[in-house]
Structure formats: structure tokens, C-alpha cells
Design a protein around this motif. Structure first.
Motif, PDB file in Angstrom:
ATOM      1  N   GLY A  97       0.786  -1.219   0.000  1.00 34.35           N
ATOM      2  CA  GLY A  97       0.000   0.000   0.000  1.00 34.35           C
ATOM      3  C   GLY A  97       0.821   1.273   0.000  1.00 34.35           C
ATOM      4  N   ALA A  98       2.153   1.171   0.114  1.00 28.47           N
ATOM      5  CA  ALA A  98       3.006   2.363   0.153  1.00 28.47           C
ATOM      6  C   ALA A  98       3.109   2.991  -1.237  1.00 28.47           C
ATOM      7  N   LEU A  99       3.281   4.309  -1.261  1.00 27.24           N
ATOM      8  CA  LEU A  99       3.479   5.037  -2.504  1.00 27.24           C
ATOM      9  C   LEU A  99       4.976   5.100  -2.763  1.00 27.24           C
ATOM     10  N   VAL A 100       5.452   4.323  -3.744  1.00 28.66           N
ATOM     11  CA  VAL A 100       6.894   4.143  -3.937  1.00 28.66           C
ATOM     12  C   VAL A 100       7.404   4.785  -5.229  1.00 28.66           C
ATOM     13  N   THR A 101       6.756   5.822  -5.703  1.00 27.82           N
ATOM     14  CA  THR A 101       7.186   6.497  -6.921  1.00 27.82           C
ATOM     15  C   THR A 101       8.592   7.083  -6.762  1.00 27.82           C
ATOM     16  N   ASP A 102       9.484   6.704  -7.682  1.00 31.71           N
ATOM     17  CA  ASP A 102      10.864   7.222  -7.731  1.00 31.71           C
ATOM     18  C   ASP A 102      11.671   6.928  -6.468  1.00 31.71           C
ATOM     19  N   VAL A 103      11.341   5.871  -5.777  1.00 29.64           N
ATOM     20  CA  VAL A 103      12.150   5.411  -4.639  1.00 29.64           C
ATOM     21  C   VAL A 103      13.382   4.697  -5.190  1.00 29.64           C
ATOM     22  N   THR A 104      14.526   4.847  -4.504  1.00 28.41           N
ATOM     23  CA  THR A 104      15.732   4.136  -4.915  1.00 28.41           C
ATOM     24  C   THR A 104      16.229   3.249  -3.780  1.00 28.41           C
ATOM     25  N   PHE A 105      16.595   2.030  -4.145  1.00 27.70           N
ATOM     26  CA  PHE A 105      17.203   1.077  -3.216  1.00 27.70           C
ATOM     27  C   PHE A 105      18.587   0.736  -3.770  1.00 27.70           C
TER      28      PHE A 105
END
Length: 223
Positions: A97-105
Motif C-alpha cells: 500500500g506504500a506510494l513508492v514512486t521514484d524510490v531508490t534502493f
């Protein structure tokens, strides 16, 4: 607010952090800390213990996580737009359910992490271990993915179209309805080329050695 080397484990901080400020946590113990719904946009977490930390519904827009980490951190329904995770242990972390737009790992240990049912337009991942992770339905379309282990991960329904996988491993990976059209897999270890994988790899680009291995597994020798 700055927190340096503090033991904040099992405390409830969600309603104690004023909005509009940048919060910095350095070398803090956040084991089972309650940050549910906290205003943490732009916050920094440096070398913090995040064992079962509760970030559910938190605003982590642009937050930076560097080092540290822990098991079973909860990011469910959090806003993680533009957040970055570098060298963080996110084993068994929950992102549903998290909003992960443009997240980097980058350089993360994500064994058993679950990003299925996350929202947004996709994320970037590099030099990370996603063994046994669940990415069901996630989009990595068009991304350059380098040095990632997807061993025994569930990538069902994922979109890898036009992506490039370099020095990645897909050993034992579940690929039900996964899309790889126009993906460049020449730098990836494809593992055992069973029928399910071949269906998923339809339209992908592979090299001669990979093609020979696929044919050899079916008793066909290329001379």
C-alpha cells in the motif's frame, strides 16, 4: 529536531514530531518505535536500528535512509515518493500500500521483503539482495537494474519490459505473467530455463550462450 545516539525503542513518536521541520536521526535505536502517521518528509535516518519500526501511513516524502536497518520494518501505506535507501537492511520489510514512486534502493539487503500491492509508478534498485522477496505486480519498466539477486523471489505480474538486467540473478524466480518484452537479459543469470521462464522471456533479448543453454536443456545441441 535532531536525535543523536538516542534509545527511542518502543516509544510513540508519531504525534511528537512537528510538521514542517526536517528531522534527523543518527545512530538511534528505533526498535519497535511507533512512527505511525508521522510527518517525516525530508527526514534522515543514518545508521539507525529499525527492527520492527512502525512507519505505517507516515509521510516519508524525500526521506533518506543510510546504513542501519533491521527485520520486519513496516512501511505499509506510507508516502515514500523520492525516498532513498542506501546500504540498509530491509529484510522482511513490508511496503504493502506504500506510494513508492521514484524510490531508490541501492546496496540494500531485502531478503523476504514484500513490495506487492505497493502503489506508484515504480522504483529503482541496484546492487541489492532481493532473495525470497515478493514484488508481485511491481513495475521496473525501462530501468537499468544492476547487481540484483532475485533468487527464489516472486516476480509474478511484474513489468520488466524494456529494462536492462546486468549482473542479476533469476535463479528459482517465480515469473507467472511477468513481462520481459524488449528487456535486455544478456547480462543476467537466467537459472534453469523451464517452460514458465521461457513464456515470461518472450520478446526479451538474450545472448548466444543463454540460447544454447535453453536448447541444451531440451536435448538440442547447437553446432
Amino acid at each position: 529536531m535532531n536525535f543523536d545516539g538516542e534509545n527511542l525503542s518502543r516509544k510513540s513518536l508519531g504525534d511528537r514530531l512537528p510538521a514542517g521541520e526536517q528531522h534527523v536521526f543518527r545512530d538511534c535505536d528505533l526498535t519497535e518505535t511507533d512512527l505511525w502517521g508521522a510527518s517525516l518528509a525530508g527526514a534522515r535516518f543514518e545508521s539507525c536500528v529499525l527492527e520492527q519500526t512502525d512507519f505505517r501511513k507516515a509521510d516519508l516524502d524525500g526521506a533518506v535512509f543510510a546504513g542501519g536497518g533491521g527485520m520486519r520494518t513496516r512501511f505499509n501505506d506510507a508516502d515514500l515518493i523520492d525516498a532513498s535507501f542506501t546500504d540498509v537492511d530491509l529484510s522482511s520489510a513490508q511496503f504493502g500500500g506504500a506510494l513508492v514512486t521514484d524510490v531508490t534502493f541501492t546496496g540494500c539487503r531485502m531478503i523476504g521483503a514484500s513490495l506487492t500491492a505497493s502503489r506508484g509508478t515504480g522504483f529503482k534498485v541496484a546492487r541489492s539482495n532481493l532473495t525470497l522477496a515478493n514484488l508481485g505486480g511491481c513495475s521496473l519498466r525501462g530501468e537499468l537494474i544492476e547487481g540484483v539477486r532475485f533468487d527464489d523471489a516472486d516476480l509474478s505480474g511484474c513489468d520488466f519490459r524494456e529494462a536492462t538486467l546486468s549482473e542479476c540473478r533469476l535463479i528459482g524466480t517465480r515469473l507467472l505473467n511477468t513481462k520481459f518484452a524488449k528487456a535486455d537479459l544478456r547480462g543476467a543469470d537466467l537459472g534453469e530455463p523451464d517452460d514458465a521462464k521461457l513464456r515470461a522471456f518472450a520478446g526479451a533479448i538474450i545472448n548466444q550462450a543463454q540460447a544454447n543453454a535453453i536448447l541444451a536443456a531440451r536435448g538440442i545441441t547447437v553446432l
